[in-house]
Design a protein around this motif. Structure first.
Motif, PDB file in Angstrom:
ATOM      1  N   ILE A   1       0.868  -1.177   0.000  1.00 56.30           N
ATOM      2  CA  ILE A   1       0.000   0.000   0.000  1.00 56.30           C
ATOM      3  C   ILE A   1       0.899   1.220   0.000  1.00 56.30           C
ATOM      4  N   VAL A   2       0.684   2.114  -0.974  1.00 50.52           N
ATOM      5  CA  VAL A   2       1.473   3.338  -1.077  1.00 50.52           C
ATOM      6  C   VAL A   2       0.507   4.517  -1.003  1.00 50.52           C
ATOM      7  N   ASP A   3       0.564   5.242   0.103  1.00 53.09           N
ATOM      8  CA  ASP A   3      -0.319   6.396   0.294  1.00 53.09           C
ATOM      9  C   ASP A   3       0.325   7.332   1.303  1.00 53.09           C
ATOM     10  N   ASP A   4       0.370   8.622   0.980  1.00 49.91           N
ATOM     11  CA  ASP A   4       0.969   9.585   1.895  1.00 49.91           C
ATOM     12  C   ASP A   4       0.051   9.918   3.065  1.00 49.91           C
ATOM     13  N   ASN A   5      -1.214   9.560   2.973  1.00 50.72           N
ATOM     14  CA  ASN A   5      -2.119   9.734   4.104  1.00 50.72           C
ATOM     15  C   ASN A   5      -1.940   8.513   5.008  1.00 50.72           C
ATOM     16  N   ARG A   6      -1.209   8.703   6.076  1.00 51.79           N
ATOM     17  CA  ARG A   6      -0.855   7.584   6.959  1.00 51.79           C
ATOM     18  C   ARG A   6      -2.084   6.889   7.543  1.00 51.79           C
ATOM     19  N   ASP A   7      -3.095   7.652   7.915  1.00 53.38           N
ATOM     20  CA  ASP A   7      -4.302   7.039   8.472  1.00 53.38           C
ATOM     21  C   ASP A   7      -4.956   6.110   7.451  1.00 53.38           C
ATOM     22  N   THR A   8      -5.062   6.580   6.215  1.00 52.53           N
ATOM     23  CA  THR A   8      -5.655   5.762   5.154  1.00 52.53           C
ATOM     24  C   THR A   8      -4.820   4.517   4.907  1.00 52.53           C
TER      25      THR A   8
ATOM     26  N   TYR B   1      -4.325 -11.066   4.065  1.00 54.37           N
ATOM     27  CA  TYR B   1      -3.260 -10.617   3.166  1.00 54.37           C
ATOM     28  C   TYR B   1      -1.989 -10.289   3.941  1.00 54.37           C
ATOM     29  N   ASP B   2      -0.859 -10.500   3.307  1.00 51.50           N
ATOM     30  CA  ASP B   2       0.446 -10.083   3.814  1.00 51.50           C
ATOM     31  C   ASP B   2       0.631  -8.663   3.280  1.00 51.50           C
ATOM     32  N   VAL B   3       0.774  -7.689   4.158  1.00 47.81           N
ATOM     33  CA  VAL B   3       0.741  -6.280   3.754  1.00 47.81           C
ATOM     34  C   VAL B   3       1.988  -5.529   4.197  1.00 47.81           C
ATOM     35  N   ALA B   4       2.482  -4.676   3.303  1.00 47.23           N
ATOM     36  CA  ALA B   4       3.545  -3.722   3.616  1.00 47.23           C
ATOM     37  C   ALA B   4       3.024  -2.337   3.239  1.00 47.23           C
ATOM     38  N   VAL B   5       3.565  -1.310   3.887  1.00 50.44           N
ATOM     39  CA  VAL B   5       3.099   0.058   3.669  1.00 50.44           C
ATOM     40  C   VAL B   5       4.274   0.975   3.390  1.00 50.44           C
TER      41      VAL B   5
ATOM     42  N   GLY C   1       6.688   7.947  -2.586  1.00 50.58           N
ATOM     43  CA  GLY C   1       7.151   7.227  -3.764  1.00 50.58           C
ATOM     44  C   GLY C   1       8.521   6.595  -3.616  1.00 50.58           C
ATOM     45  N   ARG C   2       9.458   7.340  -3.074  1.00 51.75           N
ATOM     46  CA  ARG C   2      10.819   6.796  -2.912  1.00 51.75           C
ATOM     47  C   ARG C   2      10.825   5.576  -1.993  1.00 51.75           C
ATOM     48  N   SER C   3      10.116   5.667  -0.899  1.00 51.94           N
ATOM     49  CA  SER C   3      10.018   4.533   0.024  1.00 51.94           C
ATOM     50  C   SER C   3       9.334   3.342  -0.645  1.00 51.94           C
ATOM     51  N   ALA C   4       8.347   3.625  -1.469  1.00 53.63           N
ATOM     52  CA  ALA C   4       7.634   2.557  -2.179  1.00 53.63           C
ATOM     53  C   ALA C   4       8.567   1.808  -3.117  1.00 53.63           C
TER      54      ALA C   4
ATOM     55  N   LEU D   1       1.269  11.630  -4.739  1.00 53.87           N
ATOM     56  CA  LEU D   1       2.259  11.492  -3.673  1.00 53.87           C
ATOM     57  C   LEU D   1       3.079  12.769  -3.578  1.00 53.87           C
ATOM     58  N   PRO D   2       3.624  13.077  -2.414  1.00 50.76           N
ATOM     59  CA  PRO D   2       4.322  14.346  -2.235  1.00 50.76           C
ATOM     60  C   PRO D   2       5.677  14.436  -2.957  1.00 50.76           C
ATOM     61  N   ASP D   3       6.322  13.308  -3.196  1.00 52.20           N
ATOM     62  CA  ASP D   3       7.674  13.375  -3.758  1.00 52.20           C
ATOM     63  C   ASP D   3       7.752  12.950  -5.227  1.00 52.20           C
ATOM     64  N   ILE D   4       7.052  11.906  -5.583  1.00 50.04           N
ATOM     65  CA  ILE D   4       7.059  11.399  -6.954  1.00 50.04           C
ATOM     66  C   ILE D   4       5.625  11.098  -7.359  1.00 50.04           C
ATOM     67  N   ASP D   5       5.229  11.531  -8.524  1.00 43.40           N
ATOM     68  CA  ASP D   5       3.905  11.248  -9.061  1.00 43.40           C
ATOM     69  C   ASP D   5       3.684   9.728  -9.089  1.00 43.40           C
ATOM     70  N   GLY D   6       2.481   9.274  -8.753  1.00 41.64           N
ATOM     71  CA  GLY D   6       2.177   7.850  -8.722  1.00 41.64           C
ATOM     72  C   GLY D   6       2.409   7.142 -10.048  1.00 41.64           C
ATOM     73  N   CYS D   7       2.149   7.826 -11.157  1.00 39.66           N
ATOM     74  CA  CYS D   7       2.399   7.219 -12.470  1.00 39.66           C
ATOM     75  C   CYS D   7       3.897   7.003 -12.677  1.00 39.66           C
ATOM     76  N   ALA D   8       4.713   7.951 -12.233  1.00 42.39           N
ATOM     77  CA  ALA D   8       6.170   7.802 -12.346  1.00 42.39           C
ATOM     78  C   ALA D   8       6.663   6.669 -11.442  1.00 42.39           C
ATOM     79  N   VAL D   9       6.047   6.500 -10.286  1.00 39.02           N
ATOM     80  CA  VAL D   9       6.402   5.394  -9.396  1.00 39.02           C
ATOM     81  C   VAL D   9       6.087   4.068 -10.097  1.00 39.02           C
ATOM     82  N   ALA D  10       4.920   3.985 -10.723  1.00 37.91           N
ATOM     83  CA  ALA D  10       4.532   2.762 -11.437  1.00 37.91           C
ATOM     84  C   ALA D  10       5.530   2.443 -12.549  1.00 37.91           C
ATOM     85  N   GLU D  11       5.904   3.454 -13.326  1.00 32.84           N
ATOM     86  CA  GLU D  11       6.871   3.250 -14.404  1.00 32.84           C
ATOM     87  C   GLU D  11       8.213   2.784 -13.855  1.00 32.84           C
ATOM     88  N   SER D  12       8.648   3.383 -12.757  1.00 32.82           N
ATOM     89  CA  SER D  12       9.921   2.990 -12.146  1.00 32.82           C
ATOM     90  C   SER D  12       9.868   1.558 -11.626  1.00 32.82           C
ATOM     91  N   MET D  13       8.746   1.175 -11.051  1.00 34.54           N
ATOM     92  CA  MET D  13       8.608  -0.200 -10.565  1.00 34.54           C
ATOM     93  C   MET D  13       8.750  -1.186 -11.722  1.00 34.54           C
TER      94      MET D  13
END
Length: 131
Positions: A14-21, A34-38, A42-45, A63-75
């Motif tokens: 789960i990648v979300d900058d809203n920690r509560d969510t 499910y086995d879950v990591a948080v 973006g960089r941490s993800a 996300l505050p540091d890297i756009d989610g689409c850019a994170v997906a491409e990097s992954m």
């Protein structure tokens, strides 16, 4: 609460900058087996995905540091080919990010728990990003 059995090896990042969510979603998914990591940015993800090797990534697009689409491409470029990437956004289907080829599915915030659990029970990794 009806408990659906997760697929074998269902590891969810789960990648979300809203920690509560992020933390609440993680707790819900753990209750469903499910086995879950948080990760909260973006960089941490990207770092966590390398060591965790998730089957599914629930990825906030804003996300505050890297756009989610850019994170997906990097992954994808980093070799995370088998994971299903699911975009999670407060924007609806008219947002151009919904057409991004890395994502197999999209969820609109706030995500209903039944919708999330149902999607995870049927999602199959198969999308890839163009190089």
């Amino acid at each position: 609460m009806k408990k659906l059995a997760p697929s074998i090896g269902s590891r969810v990042l789960i990648v979300d900058d809203n920690r509560d969510t992020a933390d609440t979603t993680a707790m819900l998914l753990r209750m469903h087996g499910y086995d879950v990591a948080v990760a909260y940015d973006g960089r941490s993800a990207l770092l966590k995905a390398k060591g965790y090797d998730p089957d599914v990534v629930l990825l906030d697009l804003s996300l505050p540091d890297i756009d989610g689409c850019a994170v997906a491409e990097s992954m994808r470029k980093d070799g995370l080919d088998r994971a299903a990437l699911i975009a999670v956004s407060g924007h609806g289907p008219d947002d151009e990010a919904w057409a991004h080829p890395c994502f197999s599915d999209h969820l609109v915030k706030p995500v209903a728990k039944d919708d999330l659990v149902s999607l995870l029970a049927r999602v199959r990794p198969e999308k890839s990003c163009p190089s």
